[in-house]
Enzyme design. Sequence first.
Site, mmCIF file in Angstrom:
data_model
loop_
_atom_site.group_PDB
_atom_site.id
_atom_site.type_symbol
_atom_site.label_atom_id
_atom_site.label_comp_id
_atom_site.label_asym_id
_atom_site.label_seq_id
_atom_site.Cartn_x
_atom_site.Cartn_y
_atom_site.Cartn_z
ATOM 1 N N GLN A 98 0.828 -1.210 0.000
ATOM 2 C CA GLN A 98 0.000 0.000 0.000
ATOM 3 C C GLN A 98 0.858 1.252 0.000
ATOM 4 O O GLN A 98 1.645 1.488 0.906
ATOM 5 C CB GLN A 98 -0.913 0.026 1.225
ATOM 6 C CG GLN A 98 -1.844 1.240 1.234
ATOM 7 C CD GLN A 98 -2.671 1.345 2.492
ATOM 8 O OE1 GLN A 98 -2.789 0.380 3.242
ATOM 9 N NE2 GLN A 98 -3.243 2.507 2.732
ATOM 10 N N CYS A 104 -6.478 1.241 2.375
ATOM 11 C CA CYS A 104 -6.345 -0.122 2.910
ATOM 12 C C CYS A 104 -7.574 -0.971 2.570
ATOM 13 O O CYS A 104 -7.461 -2.187 2.380
ATOM 14 C CB CYS A 104 -6.083 -0.103 4.406
ATOM 15 S SG CYS A 104 -7.356 0.703 5.397
ATOM 16 N N HIS A 178 -8.538 -0.171 9.942
ATOM 17 C CA HIS A 178 -7.663 -0.827 8.970
ATOM 18 C C HIS A 178 -8.303 -2.135 8.506
ATOM 19 O O HIS A 178 -9.073 -2.756 9.236
ATOM 20 C CB HIS A 178 -6.296 -1.100 9.601
ATOM 21 C CG HIS A 178 -5.256 -1.527 8.620
ATOM 22 N ND1 HIS A 178 -4.912 -0.774 7.525
ATOM 23 C CD2 HIS A 178 -4.490 -2.655 8.561
ATOM 24 C CE1 HIS A 178 -3.966 -1.408 6.843
ATOM 25 N NE2 HIS A 178 -3.701 -2.549 7.448
ATOM 26 N N ASP A 194 -1.929 -7.966 3.936
ATOM 27 C CA ASP A 194 -2.053 -6.610 4.449
ATOM 28 C C ASP A 194 -0.971 -5.774 3.761
ATOM 29 O O ASP A 194 0.223 -6.071 3.881
ATOM 30 C CB ASP A 194 -1.851 -6.644 5.970
ATOM 31 C CG ASP A 194 -1.927 -5.278 6.630
ATOM 32 O OD1 ASP A 194 -1.931 -4.256 5.915
ATOM 33 O OD2 ASP A 194 -1.976 -5.232 7.878
#
Length: 249
Positions: A98, A104, A178, A194
């Site tokens: 990211q 996110c 998140h 992630d």
Amino acid sequence: MADVDVPVSSKAFVPLENNPEVMTNLVRQLGLSPTLQFHDVYSLTEPSLLAFLPRPALALLLVFPVTDTYEKFREEEDAPRQDYAGSGQDEEVVWFKQTIRNACGLIGLLHSVTNGGAREQITEGSDLDHLLKKAIPLKPNDRADLLYKSQALESAHATAAAKGDTTAPEAEASVDLHYVAFVKDKDGDLWELDGRRKGPLKRGRLGPEDDVLSEKGQELGVQAFLKREEQAGGGELRFSVVMLGPSLE
């Protein structure tokens, strides 16, 4: 707070609402087949509520507030790891770093639909299909740059962010929520994906009968995550979960 690793000077998106309808519209606009959609998971443990969800659950998106406990664990677990450098057709999973602030949610959606069983449901010739084919040969930094510069992705995200049930915050807003995705790959491994981590995290092997919402899938994935947070924080963690699975339409 959720995007502390993303430079303040970088591009920022309006945060995506944790809303299965909004998420479904976004991924379908990009090119995911209508055979799949996102669903609210109202309970991870109540059998009667789990029974209403269509299976298999191809991916889970956990949405949670970023706590000091989480940040400490993330930094400690990532410290001995090398930055992920995978690319190409032999990658076990496609992972996106990211570099866009407040994106996110979008990264979580991409991780959910470009891996595991959902990947086979991407419409050939769609924006998502083109994006994935361009991304696969690239190393993580170049792959992140591809997302950063994608007009199709930015346009679809802007449309989706405006469709939520609540008034969307500004793109530059500081958001403490998140998104983390849990996905089962074609070989049966469960991954935590992630874009703020150093790379994809393999959490264990699932049997052919297990999906990410099964007892074992939860034990290795979302429940292990939540249990760690609850024990360290001394209380119940505020969170929500959506799953990607067969469409009810």
